[in-house]
Design a protein around this motif. Structure first.
Motif, PDB file in Angstrom:
ATOM      1  N   MET A   1     -36.205  31.615 -38.203  1.00 35.61           N
ATOM      2  CA  MET A   1     -36.713  32.651 -37.311  1.00 35.61           C
ATOM      3  C   MET A   1     -36.395  34.027 -37.904  1.00 35.61           C
ATOM      4  N   PRO A   2     -37.153  35.072 -37.482  1.00 38.07           N
ATOM      5  CA  PRO A   2     -36.916  36.388 -38.053  1.00 38.07           C
ATOM      6  C   PRO A   2     -35.541  36.917 -37.731  1.00 38.07           C
ATOM      7  N   ASP A   3     -35.030  37.811 -38.633  1.00 36.76           N
ATOM      8  CA  ASP A   3     -33.725  38.394 -38.376  1.00 36.76           C
ATOM      9  C   ASP A   3     -33.833  39.604 -37.458  1.00 36.76           C
ATOM     10  N   GLN A   4     -35.026  39.954 -37.023  1.00 39.23           N
ATOM     11  CA  GLN A   4     -35.214  40.898 -35.936  1.00 39.23           C
ATOM     12  C   GLN A   4     -36.345  40.351 -35.072  1.00 39.23           C
ATOM     13  N   ASN A   5     -36.626  41.005 -33.950  1.00 39.28           N
ATOM     14  CA  ASN A   5     -37.495  40.381 -32.959  1.00 39.28           C
ATOM     15  C   ASN A   5     -38.938  40.212 -33.406  1.00 39.28           C
ATOM     16  N   ILE A   6     -39.460  41.143 -34.212  1.00 40.06           N
ATOM     17  CA  ILE A   6     -40.834  41.046 -34.693  1.00 40.06           C
ATOM     18  C   ILE A   6     -40.883  41.457 -36.159  1.00 40.06           C
ATOM     19  N   LEU A   7     -41.478  40.602 -36.986  1.00 38.54           N
ATOM     20  CA  LEU A   7     -41.786  40.924 -38.374  1.00 38.54           C
ATOM     21  C   LEU A   7     -43.291  40.824 -38.571  1.00 38.54           C
ATOM     22  N   ILE A   8     -43.848  41.617 -39.506  1.00 35.13           N
ATOM     23  CA  ILE A   8     -45.291  41.601 -39.734  1.00 35.13           C
ATOM     24  C   ILE A   8     -45.579  41.307 -41.195  1.00 35.13           C
ATOM     25  N   SER A   9     -46.812  40.867 -41.445  1.00 35.87           N
ATOM     26  CA  SER A   9     -47.223  40.525 -42.803  1.00 35.87           C
ATOM     27  C   SER A   9     -47.411  41.778 -43.642  1.00 35.87           C
ATOM     28  N   SER A  10     -47.243  41.618 -44.938  1.00 39.65           N
ATOM     29  CA  SER A  10     -47.453  42.722 -45.870  1.00 39.65           C
ATOM     30  C   SER A  10     -48.936  42.944 -46.160  1.00 39.65           C
ATOM     31  N   THR A  11     -49.779  41.963 -45.847  1.00 43.88           N
ATOM     32  CA  THR A  11     -51.217  42.039 -46.092  1.00 43.88           C
ATOM     33  C   THR A  11     -51.957  42.178 -44.775  1.00 43.88           C
ATOM     34  N   ARG A  12     -52.978  43.040 -44.790  1.00 46.98           N
ATOM     35  CA  ARG A  12     -53.825  43.201 -43.602  1.00 46.98           C
ATOM     36  C   ARG A  12     -55.189  42.583 -43.868  1.00 46.98           C
ATOM     37  N   TYR A  13     -55.647  41.761 -42.939  1.00 47.21           N
ATOM     38  CA  TYR A  13     -56.976  41.167 -43.049  1.00 47.21           C
ATOM     39  C   TYR A  13     -58.035  42.174 -42.594  1.00 47.21           C
ATOM     40  N   ASP A  14     -59.251  41.965 -43.072  1.00 49.75           N
ATOM     41  CA  ASP A  14     -60.385  42.817 -42.723  1.00 49.75           C
ATOM     42  C   ASP A  14     -60.679  42.658 -41.226  1.00 49.75           C
ATOM     43  N   VAL A  15     -60.425  43.705 -40.463  1.00 55.44           N
ATOM     44  CA  VAL A  15     -60.563  43.616 -39.005  1.00 55.44           C
ATOM     45  C   VAL A  15     -62.019  43.401 -38.615  1.00 55.44           C
ATOM     46  N   GLY A  16     -62.953  44.039 -39.309  1.00 50.73           N
ATOM     47  CA  GLY A  16     -64.359  43.845 -39.015  1.00 50.73           C
ATOM     48  C   GLY A  16     -64.792  42.405 -39.209  1.00 50.73           C
ATOM     49  N   ALA A  17     -64.291  41.760 -40.283  1.00 50.07           N
ATOM     50  CA  ALA A  17     -64.617  40.349 -40.521  1.00 50.07           C
ATOM     51  C   ALA A  17     -63.970  39.452 -39.473  1.00 50.07           C
ATOM     52  N   LEU A  18     -62.762  39.793 -39.045  1.00 45.67           N
ATOM     53  CA  LEU A  18     -62.114  39.022 -37.978  1.00 45.67           C
ATOM     54  C   LEU A  18     -62.905  39.129 -36.675  1.00 45.67           C
ATOM     55  N   GLU A  19     -63.345  40.340 -36.340  1.00 46.53           N
ATOM     56  CA  GLU A  19     -64.120  40.533 -35.119  1.00 46.53           C
ATOM     57  C   GLU A  19     -65.436  39.756 -35.173  1.00 46.53           C
ATOM     58  N   ALA A  20     -66.069  39.723 -36.350  1.00 49.41           N
ATOM     59  CA  ALA A  20     -67.313  38.962 -36.499  1.00 49.41           C
ATOM     60  C   ALA A  20     -67.067  37.477 -36.276  1.00 49.41           C
ATOM     61  N   ASP A  21     -65.919  36.981 -36.727  1.00 52.71           N
ATOM     62  CA  ASP A  21     -65.594  35.570 -36.515  1.00 52.71           C
ATOM     63  C   ASP A  21     -65.341  35.274 -35.036  1.00 52.71           C
ATOM     64  N   VAL A  22     -64.731  36.209 -34.317  1.00 47.05           N
ATOM     65  CA  VAL A  22     -64.554  36.021 -32.873  1.00 47.05           C
ATOM     66  C   VAL A  22     -65.909  35.896 -32.189  1.00 47.05           C
ATOM     67  N   LYS A  23     -66.830  36.765 -32.548  1.00 45.51           N
ATOM     68  CA  LYS A  23     -68.172  36.728 -31.956  1.00 45.51           C
ATOM     69  C   LYS A  23     -68.853  35.400 -32.258  1.00 45.51           C
ATOM     70  N   ALA A  24     -68.729  34.923 -33.502  1.00 44.53           N
ATOM     71  CA  ALA A  24     -69.352  33.653 -33.876  1.00 44.53           C
ATOM     72  C   ALA A  24     -68.723  32.485 -33.131  1.00 44.53           C
TER      73      ALA A  24
END
Length: 249
Positions: A1-24
């Protein structure tokens, strides 16, 4: 588990492509069909680890990954057994009850990747060292008062700020959250929030991936930066906070 309450990824995914996948995905099956009316299970049953195929988080299956190229790439890119792979919708002006995910077990790793969000959506999680009993006591006081469970962030901080931090989770990043602590997701905005939630069985490959990729840290939101907006809880507590030892008079 993380050594603090929230850790985030070093890479960001294309938000527009993610939104298109939600719509699909929603063309294959809408959220209302899924568990509690806010879940959409993306794969087919055969993609999920056999002992979890009938879990309530997974059924019914949308079998939508072929329609969602980025989600499919994320799914197949994890070389660990899949327990669950779903979209979760939190409607505007609502919040999950304050709860924990201890029933998940230590062998499952849960990550979230926000896709569609708004400034009024914040994640609230128990501070390090905060005890459960005073949280349960405050919930009992609010419940007994008979007041409507309509909150804004000033009321939330007044009621629970001693024990919780609030975080903004940006879209496109994986978040590894210490969900054994009590927490909730609040959507005080005017639009729905959608996140991709992934449960994986821990193995050596996944441990290595986490160590290399989930390295960022998020600071709690200062009290003077809290957004506007309101929400209504249908219930204030669930899970560990409902344990009989914490049912305080």
């Amino acid at each position: 588990m993380p050594d603090q309450n929230i850790l985030i990824s070093s890479t960001r995914y294309d938000v527009g492509a993610l939104e298109a996948d939600v719509k699909a995905a929603r063309q294959a099956m809408d959220f209302g069909t899924g568990v509690y009316g806010h879940s959409l299970s993306l794969p087919r049953a055969s993609d999920i680890e056999p002992s979890y195929r009938e879990h309530r988080n997974n059924v019914p299956y949308a079998d939508a990954l072929e329609l969602c190229p980025l989600f499919a790439g994320i799914f197949h890119g994890f070389l660990a057994p899949k327990v669950s792979f779903r979209l979760l919708r939190r409607t505007a002006g609502s919040a999950y009850s304050i709860h924990d995910d201890r029933d998940m077990g230590e062998h499952i790793v849960r990550m979230q990747l926000p896709v569609i969000t708004n400034p009024g959506s914040l994640f609230m999680i128990q501070k390090d060292g905060a005890e459960l009993e005073p949280i349960a006591r405050r919930i009992a006081e609010i419940t007994r008062s008979g007041q409507p469970l309509v909150f804004d962030y000033p009321r939330l901080v007044q009621s629970f700020g001693e024990w919780f931090d609030l975080f903004t989770l940006e879209p496109g990043y994986f978040n590894l959250i210490e969900t054994n602590k009590v927490h909730t997701l609040i959507n005080a905005g005017t639009t729905d929030r959608v996140t991709l939630a992934i449960d994986l069985l821990r193995n050596d490959w996944l441990d290595d991936w986490l160590a290399r990729n989930i390295t960022g840290k998020i600071a709690p939101l200062p009290p003077d930066k809290l957004p506007a907006g309101t929400w209504e809880w249908s219930a204030l507590q669930h899970g560990l906070l409902c344990h009989p030892r914490l049912q305080l008079s």
